[in-house]
Design an enzyme around this catalytic site. Sequence first.
Site, PDB file in Angstrom:
ATOM      1  N   ARG A 241      12.565   0.649  -5.916  1.00 58.28           N
ATOM      2  CA  ARG A 241      11.845  -0.602  -6.147  1.00 58.28           C
ATOM      3  C   ARG A 241      12.805  -1.756  -5.870  1.00 58.28           C
ATOM      4  O   ARG A 241      13.987  -1.709  -6.256  1.00 58.28           O
ATOM      5  CB  ARG A 241      11.350  -0.700  -7.593  1.00 58.28           C
ATOM      6  CG  ARG A 241      10.126   0.155  -7.894  1.00 58.28           C
ATOM      7  CD  ARG A 241       8.866  -0.317  -7.148  1.00 58.28           C
ATOM      8  NE  ARG A 241       7.696   0.490  -7.425  1.00 58.28           N
ATOM      9  CZ  ARG A 241       7.310   1.547  -6.700  1.00 58.28           C
ATOM     10  NH1 ARG A 241       8.016   1.925  -5.654  1.00 58.28           N
ATOM     11  NH2 ARG A 241       6.214   2.192  -7.007  1.00 58.28           N
ATOM     12  N   GLU A 270       7.109  -8.071  -3.241  1.00 56.91           N
ATOM     13  CA  GLU A 270       6.430  -7.618  -2.012  1.00 56.91           C
ATOM     14  C   GLU A 270       5.035  -8.241  -1.930  1.00 56.91           C
ATOM     15  O   GLU A 270       4.405  -8.408  -2.971  1.00 56.91           O
ATOM     16  CB  GLU A 270       6.296  -6.083  -2.038  1.00 56.91           C
ATOM     17  CG  GLU A 270       7.631  -5.412  -1.922  1.00 56.91           C
ATOM     18  CD  GLU A 270       7.541  -3.875  -2.001  1.00 56.91           C
ATOM     19  OE1 GLU A 270       6.409  -3.339  -1.974  1.00 56.91           O
ATOM     20  OE2 GLU A 270       8.584  -3.242  -2.102  1.00 56.91           O
ATOM     21  N   HIS A 288       7.854  -0.794   2.813  1.00 61.63           N
ATOM     22  CA  HIS A 288       7.410   0.122   1.753  1.00 61.63           C
ATOM     23  C   HIS A 288       6.585   1.280   2.338  1.00 61.63           C
ATOM     24  O   HIS A 288       5.415   1.465   1.992  1.00 61.63           O
ATOM     25  CB  HIS A 288       6.592  -0.641   0.693  1.00 61.63           C
ATOM     26  CG  HIS A 288       6.536   0.069  -0.633  1.00 61.63           C
ATOM     27  ND1 HIS A 288       6.535  -0.579  -1.844  1.00 61.63           N
ATOM     28  CD2 HIS A 288       6.464   1.392  -0.928  1.00 61.63           C
ATOM     29  CE1 HIS A 288       6.462   0.298  -2.822  1.00 61.63           C
ATOM     30  NE2 HIS A 288       6.421   1.502  -2.293  1.00 61.63           N
TER      31      HIS A 288
HETATM   32  C1  8YV Z   1       3.556   4.667  -2.821  1.00 61.18           C
HETATM   33  C2  8YV Z   1       5.761   4.507  -4.032  1.00 61.18           C
HETATM   34  O1  8YV Z   1       3.047   4.718  -1.546  1.00 61.18           O
HETATM   35  O2  8YV Z   1       4.934   6.396  -5.193  1.00 61.18           O
HETATM   36  C3  8YV Z   1       5.545   5.344  -5.245  1.00 61.18           C
HETATM   37  O3  8YV Z   1       6.046   4.939  -6.312  1.00 61.18           O
HETATM   38  O4  8YV Z   1       6.547   3.661  -4.054  1.00 61.18           O
HETATM   39  C4  8YV Z   1       5.032   4.653  -2.742  1.00 61.18           C
HETATM   40  O5  8YV Z   1       5.558   5.711  -2.040  1.00 61.18           O
HETATM   41  C5  8YV Z   1       2.992   3.502  -3.544  1.00 61.18           C
HETATM   42  O6  8YV Z   1       3.421   3.424  -4.855  1.00 61.18           O
HETATM   43  C6  8YV Z   1       1.467   3.528  -3.470  1.00 61.18           C
HETATM   44  O7  8YV Z   1       0.861   3.142  -4.653  1.00 61.18           O
END
Ligand code: 8YV
Length: 322
Positions: A241, A270, A288
């Site tokens: 993150r 983001e 992302h």
């Molecule tokens: C997802 C991600 O695509 O799973 C996670 O925490 O960061 C990503 O890979 C995203 O969160 C979709 O909601």
Amino acid sequence: MSSVAPKILVTRRMPEAVNKKLKSHFTVSLNETDKLFTSSELRKALEEADGILCSVTEKFSRTILDLSKRKTQIISNFGVGLDHIDLNFAKSSNIVVTNTPDVLTDATADLTILLILSSTRKAYSWEKKLRSGLWSGFSPVEDLGVSLRGKTLGVIGMGRIGKAVARRAHQGFGMKVVYFNRSYIGSIDFPARPAQSIGHVIREADVISIHLPGDKSNHGLINKEKISLMRAHAHLINTSRGEVIDQEALVDALSSGRIAGAGLDVFQNEPHVPQSLTSLKNVTLLPHIGSATQEARDAMGFLAVDNLIAHFGQKQYPSRVV
Ligand code: 8YV
């Protein structure tokens, strides 16, 4: 499950196979336009749907969740990170929250390796040169990268994805692995050495890869002081993150040449990415896309639906968090 199929509202456009599975179990409200929900649309959804299938783009803060007429019993998140949902409030209000671990581990670890390679081999700056017509042909010495073999990968957060990255780096590229994990983790089936602190990992590593949850307690954890511990030739990679790194401090370190490079798939606020980052040559930037393979996205959707099926069928959840 009761005779009337529960109503599930899906906040984002999902893979077709996932929609099909949803429709065979529930009354479904899809978001075909994929337009992001406003706060008032999210509140309305919580009042009308029995369950919500959401993604990282929907912020379920306390203000959104705290509704007297809430109907939603379960928020099934498409993704593993849950920093966009106020889990404490969900828990105190008896809202079940589920996520999709494991199924995106390989895709995210692969993308992390892509960023490690891109940063250490200067792929972005080379591609930029080529695309802008500035490549003058082969040179034996121009802008060389570094090999990964024998170098040290420092993993901060040795969970599922951290381990998958470390395994690839060690077995595929001959890197040594040093890591920090807040809690003790049992044995790892490839050579990897635990360090006393994040600072110890940072001081030692040639490439540092961050795999921490985006909880508030981790915000700004990799701050100016920690970045100042990096070796001058080191690279910082983040696929977890954006909030975990002090982005401004990182920009300073990259633009002054204090560190060699970075590879980022995630950002603070983001989808905004500041020009101070986009203008730099020594950073690879991706939007992302850690889990963005058809296979991973299908599997994430199926798991999110399985959590909903378990909830309304009063079965055991495959992956409940709250
Ligand atoms: C997802 C991600 O695509 O799973 C996670 O925490 O960061 C990503 O890979 C995203 O969160 C979709 O909601």
